[in-house]
Design a protein around this motif. Structure first.
Motif: not given
Length: 170
Positions: A39, A67, A110
């Motif tokens: 991230a 994400d 991520h």
């Protein structure tokens, strides 16, 4: 995490002694190490591409979540991953010559592990410029049948000295 070097058993590298031997790679397959994007790096990508102040069209309430790794961020990893599996030992410069087509097939988030599997589908002799390698690449995502993306990448292998100021680039 970045590149996972803990298990290289499935990694397949292609190399030549000199860029002029690029035609020997025609039809051969390569597989990069596994990779993941965290991230923090995605935040840096959004900052570097001036996206941090824009409403993200895929995040939040749009159903994909915060994400999600942006597609161009994934494409940006191609150079890194290809440099781990495709090279020449002789003096050379590998010019990123562009992409013929790109399709983002499934969401990559991520922490998802992905790698690039590809084939050298064409090697085009460009005379004094060197050889243009055309690579058909698929970003495989661990645990999934559908890839994250597919792309045709072009790379010009040139064995000449770096471009001098005032001269044309390939």
């Amino acid at each position: 995490m970045a590149i996972d070097l803990s298990d290289l058993s499935e990694v397949v590298t292609l190399s030549t002694r000199h860029p002029s031997e690029a035609p020997l790679l025609l039809g051969k397959t390569f597989v990069s190490p596994w990779f993941s994007i965290d991230a923090d790096r995605s935040t840096l990508f959004e900052t570097a591409t001036y996206m941090e102040d824009l409403p993200h069209p895929y995040g939040g309430g749009a159903g994909y979540g915060d994400d999600l790794v942006e597609g161009y961020h994934l494409l940006g990893m191609l150079d890194l991953l290809l440099n781990h599996v495709l090279w020449s030992e002789g003096p050379w410069i590998a010019w990123n010559y562009g992409l013929d087509h790109v399709r983002f097939v499934s969401v990559v988030r991520h922490g998802d592990r992905f790698r690039v599997r590809g084939t050298v589908s064409q090697v085009i002799d460009r005379g004094e410029q060197g050889h243009l390698l055309v690579l058909d690449c698929t970003a495989e995502v661990a645990g999934r049948e559908r890839p994250g993306f597919v792309v045709t990448q072009r790379i010009l292998w040139n064995s000449h000295s770096p471009v001098q100021e005032g001269t044309a680039t390939p």
